[in-house]
Write a protein that holds these residues in place. Sequence first.
Motif, PDB file in Angstrom:
ATOM      1  N   GLU A 163      59.161  44.554  37.931  1.00  0.00           N
ATOM      2  CA  GLU A 163      60.297  43.445  38.602  1.00  0.00           C
ATOM      3  C   GLU A 163      60.378  44.048  40.099  1.00  0.00           C
ATOM      4  OE1 GLU A 163      63.727  44.726  36.140  1.00  0.00           O
ATOM      5  OE2 GLU A 163      63.070  43.162  34.640  1.00  0.00           O
ATOM      6  N   THR A 164      59.173  44.931  40.496  1.00  0.00           N
ATOM      7  CA  THR A 164      59.333  45.028  41.983  1.00  0.00           C
ATOM      8  C   THR A 164      58.439  43.833  42.726  1.00  0.00           C
ATOM      9  OG1 THR A 164      57.291  46.231  42.070  1.00  0.00           O
ATOM     10  CG2 THR A 164      59.217  47.490  41.575  1.00  0.00           C
ATOM     11  N   ASN A 165      58.191  44.008  43.910  1.00  0.00           N
ATOM     12  CA  ASN A 165      57.221  42.810  44.714  1.00  0.00           C
ATOM     13  C   ASN A 165      55.696  42.937  44.473  1.00  0.00           C
ATOM     14  OD1 ASN A 165      58.062  45.335  46.173  1.00  0.00           O
ATOM     15  ND2 ASN A 165      56.639  44.555  47.988  1.00  0.00           N
ATOM     16  N   TYR A 166      55.593  44.041  43.579  1.00  0.00           N
ATOM     17  CA  TYR A 166      54.149  44.168  43.225  1.00  0.00           C
ATOM     18  C   TYR A 166      53.523  43.831  41.988  1.00  0.00           C
ATOM     19  CZ  TYR A 166      54.219  47.042  47.594  1.00  0.00           C
ATOM     20  OH  TYR A 166      54.153  47.551  48.949  1.00  0.00           O
ATOM     21  N   MET A 167      52.383  43.140  41.715  1.00  0.00           N
ATOM     22  CA  MET A 167      51.836  42.557  40.521  1.00  0.00           C
ATOM     23  C   MET A 167      50.418  43.229  40.813  1.00  0.00           C
ATOM     24  SD  MET A 167      53.301  39.029  39.318  1.00  0.00           S
ATOM     25  CE  MET A 167      52.299  38.284  40.688  1.00  0.00           C
ATOM     26  N   HIS A 168      49.727  43.338  39.602  1.00  0.00           N
ATOM     27  CA  HIS A 168      48.453  43.405  39.609  1.00  0.00           C
ATOM     28  C   HIS A 168      47.652  42.515  38.795  1.00  0.00           C
ATOM     29  CE1 HIS A 168      47.953  47.587  41.531  1.00  0.00           C
ATOM     30  NE2 HIS A 168      49.296  47.640  41.256  1.00  0.00           N
ATOM     31  N   ARG A 169      46.472  41.811  39.652  1.00  0.00           N
ATOM     32  CA  ARG A 169      45.347  41.050  38.880  1.00  0.00           C
ATOM     33  C   ARG A 169      44.661  41.837  38.082  1.00  0.00           C
ATOM     34  NH1 ARG A 169      40.870  38.436  40.188  1.00  0.00           N
ATOM     35  NH2 ARG A 169      40.789  39.093  42.374  1.00  0.00           N
ATOM     36  N   VAL A 170      44.603  41.183  36.862  1.00  0.00           N
ATOM     37  CA  VAL A 170      43.901  42.063  35.723  1.00  0.00           C
ATOM     38  C   VAL A 170      42.690  41.185  35.032  1.00  0.00           C
ATOM     39  CG1 VAL A 170      44.081  43.571  33.508  1.00  0.00           C
ATOM     40  CG2 VAL A 170      45.635  43.675  35.364  1.00  0.00           C
ATOM     41  N   ASP A 171      41.588  41.898  34.812  1.00  0.00           N
ATOM     42  CA  ASP A 171      40.576  41.220  33.982  1.00  0.00           C
ATOM     43  C   ASP A 171      41.125  41.239  32.576  1.00  0.00           C
ATOM     44  OD1 ASP A 171      38.386  40.528  32.321  1.00  0.00           O
ATOM     45  OD2 ASP A 171      36.976  41.083  34.026  1.00  0.00           O
ATOM     46  N   PRO A 172      41.080  40.061  31.791  1.00  0.00           N
ATOM     47  CA  PRO A 172      41.705  40.155  30.432  1.00  0.00           C
ATOM     48  C   PRO A 172      40.679  40.556  29.584  1.00  0.00           C
ATOM     49  CG  PRO A 172      41.326  37.705  31.207  1.00  0.00           C
ATOM     50  CD  PRO A 172      41.121  38.563  32.429  1.00  0.00           C
ATOM     51  N   ASP A 173      39.505  40.520  30.054  1.00  0.00           N
ATOM     52  CA  ASP A 173      38.489  41.198  29.134  1.00  0.00           C
ATOM     53  C   ASP A 173      38.329  42.652  29.196  1.00  0.00           C
ATOM     54  OD1 ASP A 173      38.054  38.366  28.213  1.00  0.00           O
ATOM     55  OD2 ASP A 173      36.617  38.182  29.608  1.00  0.00           O
ATOM     56  N   THR A 174      38.117  43.133  30.423  1.00  0.00           N
ATOM     57  CA  THR A 174      37.882  44.715  30.487  1.00  0.00           C
ATOM     58  C   THR A 174      39.333  45.388  30.956  1.00  0.00           C
ATOM     59  OG1 THR A 174      37.610  44.448  32.758  1.00  0.00           O
ATOM     60  CG2 THR A 174      35.734  43.976  31.587  1.00  0.00           C
ATOM     61  N   LEU A 175      40.198  44.793  31.082  1.00  0.00           N
ATOM     62  CA  LEU A 175      41.487  45.296  31.498  1.00  0.00           C
ATOM     63  C   LEU A 175      41.481  46.097  32.890  1.00  0.00           C
ATOM     64  CD1 LEU A 175      43.059  46.623  28.137  1.00  0.00           C
ATOM     65  CD2 LEU A 175      43.465  44.493  29.101  1.00  0.00           C
ATOM     66  N   GLU A 176      40.331  45.940  33.620  1.00  0.00           N
ATOM     67  CA  GLU A 176      40.418  46.600  35.025  1.00  0.00           C
ATOM     68  C   GLU A 176      41.110  46.029  35.919  1.00  0.00           C
ATOM     69  OE1 GLU A 176      35.654  47.935  35.130  1.00  0.00           O
ATOM     70  OE2 GLU A 176      36.008  45.931  35.162  1.00  0.00           O
ATOM     71  N   SER A 177      41.842  46.655  36.623  1.00  0.00           N
ATOM     72  CA  SER A 177      42.755  46.436  37.864  1.00  0.00           C
ATOM     73  C   SER A 177      41.880  45.732  38.935  1.00  0.00           C
ATOM     74  CB  SER A 177      43.412  47.540  38.386  1.00  0.00           C
ATOM     75  OG  SER A 177      44.059  48.273  37.264  1.00  0.00           O
ATOM     76  N   LYS A 178      42.183  44.485  39.331  1.00  0.00           N
ATOM     77  CA  LYS A 178      41.144  43.871  40.429  1.00  0.00           C
ATOM     78  C   LYS A 178      41.930  43.693  41.843  1.00  0.00           C
ATOM     79  CE  LYS A 178      37.706  42.606  37.781  1.00  0.00           C
ATOM     80  NZ  LYS A 178      36.450  43.561  37.916  1.00  0.00           N
ATOM     81  N   GLN A 179      43.173  43.574  41.665  1.00  0.00           N
ATOM     82  CA  GLN A 179      43.665  43.111  42.958  1.00  0.00           C
ATOM     83  C   GLN A 179      45.416  43.480  42.954  1.00  0.00           C
ATOM     84  OE1 GLN A 179      43.754  39.372  44.124  1.00  0.00           O
ATOM     85  NE2 GLN A 179      44.007  39.601  46.301  1.00  0.00           N
ATOM     86  N   LYS A 180      45.896  44.071  43.772  1.00  0.00           N
ATOM     87  CA  LYS A 180      47.129  44.525  44.035  1.00  0.00           C
ATOM     88  C   LYS A 180      47.718  43.156  44.811  1.00  0.00           C
ATOM     89  CE  LYS A 180      50.646  47.553  45.972  1.00  0.00           C
ATOM     90  NZ  LYS A 180      50.655  48.882  46.654  1.00  0.00           N
ATOM     91  N   VAL A 181      48.795  42.527  44.416  1.00  0.00           N
ATOM     92  CA  VAL A 181      49.305  41.302  45.099  1.00  0.00           C
ATOM     93  C   VAL A 181      50.796  41.561  45.247  1.00  0.00           C
ATOM     94  CG1 VAL A 181      49.840  39.000  44.686  1.00  0.00           C
ATOM     95  CG2 VAL A 181      47.535  39.843  43.795  1.00  0.00           C
ATOM     96  N   ASP A 182      51.361  41.206  46.425  1.00  0.00           N
ATOM     97  CA  ASP A 182      52.630  41.424  47.009  1.00  0.00           C
ATOM     98  C   ASP A 182      53.434  39.985  46.930  1.00  0.00           C
ATOM     99  OD1 ASP A 182      54.972  42.171  48.417  1.00  0.00           O
ATOM    100  OD2 ASP A 182      53.822  43.417  49.827  1.00  0.00           O
TER     101      ASP A 182
END
Length: 549
Positions: A163-182
């Motif tokens: 619920e903050t200003n940050y999300m993380h784009r995630v690869d739905p297959d590997t669950l790796e964190s790809k990018q922090k988005v503000d």
Amino acid sequence: SNTVRLLNTSSTKLATAPRKLLHGLPNISPLVSSVEETPEPIPTTVKGTIPTWIHGSLLRNGPGKFEFGNHYNHWFDGMALMHRFQIEDGQVTYRSRFLHSDSYKQNSERNRIIVSEFGTLALPDPCKNFFQRFLSRFEMIKPTDNASVNFVKYKGDYYASTETNYMHRVDPDTLESKQKVDWSKFIAVNGATAHPHFDPDGTAYNMGNSYRNKGAFYNIIRVPPERDGPEDNLEGAKILCSIAPRDKSKPSYYHSFGMSKNYVVFIEQPIKMDLFKIVTGRLRGKSLNEGVYWDPNQETTFHLIDKQTGKEMPVKYHAKALSTFHQINAFEQDGFLMLDMCCSDDGQAINNFLVQNLRQSGEALDEMYNTMSRPLPRRFVLPLNISSETPLEQNLNTRPDSTATAVCRTNNQVFCTFEDLHGEDLKDYGGLEFPHINYARYNTKPYRYYYGCGFRHLVGDSLIKMDLESKKFKVWRQPDLYPSEPVFIPSPNAEKEDDGVILSVIITPVKDKSTFLLVLDAKTFEELGRAEVPVNIPYGFHGVFNSSA
């Protein structure tokens, strides 16, 4: 054997019986304990049959680590652990990964809590001298990027979200964190919910607060469905409408919102955030949750915002004080907007979910549970065609078989009471939360069925399917098993609303590494199969099904 029961109540309101107190609740502390991740896929053991038409993965999010040296105080504080149950040809594999947020990485490097969370204030750095530690108390608490609430989809990409200003784009297959988005790099908001709504074309709507010189505002956000290029994530997001709180220094907390075909419905509830307390929290040695409180003397206000024009409707709808975390559905029919949601009569719950409370046992646990208000599914009926000709002080709800009321106090203020979307016997299952519907085909439309978890404990301990026509419901419940939020998947060529399956992850505190993915026939609520996986999973929050069909 499975417990599947059909329960019947008349839809008339009964005199409310005194609530039954529960005794001897089992200890569930293993469900709020840290676990290891499983970054590579592992097989599961399938019992029964998992339909071969299911192609895709159930992605779930929730807390998975509750300490770095020190313990976190609140359930919401645990580090995000993402889960993926991949279903293909009747077989299932499982993998999980911790979200590699800045919070997780910084805490891991030092093995102490560096980043403050909702209920836990980070301690000053012991390596700093006294004067530096003193000065650090005057800094604002920085928002966390520990996105542990849900998986949400924008423009075809999956994001771990909080619920903050940050999300993380995630690869739905590997669950790796790809990018922090503000979010605040795209629009002037300081956060957004983890429960967006979607139009059929993929346009997303969300809500987020902004904190300006003139105080707080609630903002309706729209994100277009298409991306302009490979690097595009939230480009094109717009603020449709900004709404001023009743008190700009004490805005309402909200976890989600409602949406019908033409309106966004914002529920301004009396769970309040004292911004002065929150801003000065670090100075006073207090975490964010200490600034969140319930004010039972304030009414709940429903705001309607036209999705096409972005204009807030002049009529405000009021109800008695209630709290809500999740809406079930909202739809327009015959000049009314039906707003269905899970509500409690008080809003203390958010501060009850301290880890120490969830780990209690014996009489202390029973007392904790018995003093909490139960979440119950309710419908408000909001008349849309209010004008200067509308008569005052009479019930405007003319819908047959509806016991909800809507009375004009003035030409732009309507006071509403709800009708129950359940019978008295739902209370025997502790009420219902984590509601789910056949969203793709029935969100913003008249519908018949909703699904959820029954709460005869501090976490869900049963799965429930409610039929709104008969107010009968079916239950899946087994001793010492605790199901996650049910997720509905329609079957191919589905004709009926409940043609499909329900997926839920089942965990237990009494047997080590005995988790399984449960598949129920959504129509009969009978078990079709389960995929057993030898891991421990803490009780999580939300998830989505990512279809690969």
